[in-house]
Design a protein around this motif. Sequence first.
Motif, short mmCIF file in Angstrom:
data_model
loop_
_atom_site.label_atom_id
_atom_site.label_comp_id
_atom_site.label_asym_id
_atom_site.label_seq_id
_atom_site.Cartn_x
_atom_site.Cartn_y
_atom_site.Cartn_z
N TYR A 23 0.83 -1.22 0.00
CA TYR A 23 0.00 0.00 0.00
C TYR A 23 0.86 1.26 0.00
O TYR A 23 0.65 2.18 -0.81
N GLN A 24 1.83 1.31 0.89
CA GLN A 24 2.68 2.51 0.99
C GLN A 24 3.46 2.76 -0.30
O GLN A 24 3.65 3.90 -0.71
N SER A 25 3.90 1.68 -0.95
CA SER A 25 4.68 1.84 -2.18
C SER A 25 3.83 2.43 -3.31
O SER A 25 4.37 3.08 -4.21
N SER A 92 0.12 -8.25 -4.36
CA SER A 92 0.02 -7.63 -3.04
C SER A 92 1.17 -7.95 -2.10
O SER A 92 1.29 -7.33 -1.04
N ASP A 93 2.02 -8.90 -2.44
CA ASP A 93 3.21 -9.15 -1.63
C ASP A 93 4.47 -8.56 -2.28
O ASP A 93 5.58 -8.75 -1.78
N ASP A 94 4.30 -7.83 -3.36
CA ASP A 94 5.39 -7.13 -4.04
C ASP A 94 5.25 -5.63 -3.82
O ASP A 94 4.34 -5.17 -3.14
N TYR A 95 6.14 -4.86 -4.47
CA TYR A 95 5.91 -3.41 -4.50
C TYR A 95 6.66 -2.77 -5.67
O TYR A 95 7.74 -3.22 -6.05
N PRO A 96 6.05 -1.74 -6.25
CA PRO A 96 6.75 -0.98 -7.29
C PRO A 96 7.72 0.01 -6.66
O PRO A 96 7.47 0.51 -5.57
#
Length: 322
Positions: A23-25, A92-96
């Motif tokens: 979410y933060q990413s 959802s377990d990754d991030y950009p």
Amino acid sequence: MEEQLISVIVPVYNVAEYLEECYQSIVSQTYKNLEIIFVDDGSTDDSGRLCDKFVEKDCRVHTIHKANGGLSSARNAGLKIASGDIISFIDSDDYPRNDMFEKLFLCMTKYQVDIVCCDYSSSVQRQILSGEIKLLKSNQAISLLLDNSGYRCYAWNKLYKKNLFEDIKYPEGELFEDIKTTYKLFKKVSEVCYLREDLYFYRIRESSITGAKFTSRNREVVNAINAVRDDAYKWLDRAEFNRFIVGYIFYYISFVKKALIAKMEISPDVLNLKKCIQSNIKNILKSDGIGMNLKLEIILFGVSPKVFEILLKKKNNGEKNG
């Protein structure tokens, strides 16, 4: 330059441990005109409640709660309500990385393309890549879909124009759904832009689809790449198909290695892969998409699958005992 609305679709299933970071990413992206859609696919942990909290924190966030239907079902549900002209998928377990959307959108508008891809890594430390921008004709881009050194067939390291999905949906109830779907999307465009920059962090977990224990369902990857191979043979020219087939062999041998360790019966696959390797030795050796050690491993299989199996099991037992 006017920022178009990007709809970011995030399928969620039992990932409470990683969801806040994801979410933060997204909300901290340098590109601000986002519609963020969390699709809670019947989670049984705290993921659904966290999604609802995100709605309270940021007005750009929307949450769908639905019965569990799998990754494809969740992506399709997000596509149904997405109002942006541009689509992105984030697992959802990754991030950009925080500038991913900005950089991909700039490429999309500057080069007037409907799909933009970037590199990714499974290391928190960002790779230092060239930043080169490549404009690939559709058939060139397809020939690289299974390439081990490129953007590959994943849904999540790309931006898409939403209209590409008018007659394409992710196949529900299947594993490895990205392979056939991304291929179909690439076929619909004239060019694909490829930014050689690491803009996405891909987390490998034992319980994820790609990291989970190997079972007979993993045969679906063979069915998927065979379907794409058969169509690509009719559509790509000789050089492009030669490039594609090396990626195909890489995927196939990855399946065979895991199946052998899991003691599955795969005699037809062993025979098919051996023949494919033997008829593509030159293409394998010329490929810049796989390293020399893997090339030698593949060629060994083509010469003697039995010796390959003995060495593979010896190595696997050594790793267990070590």
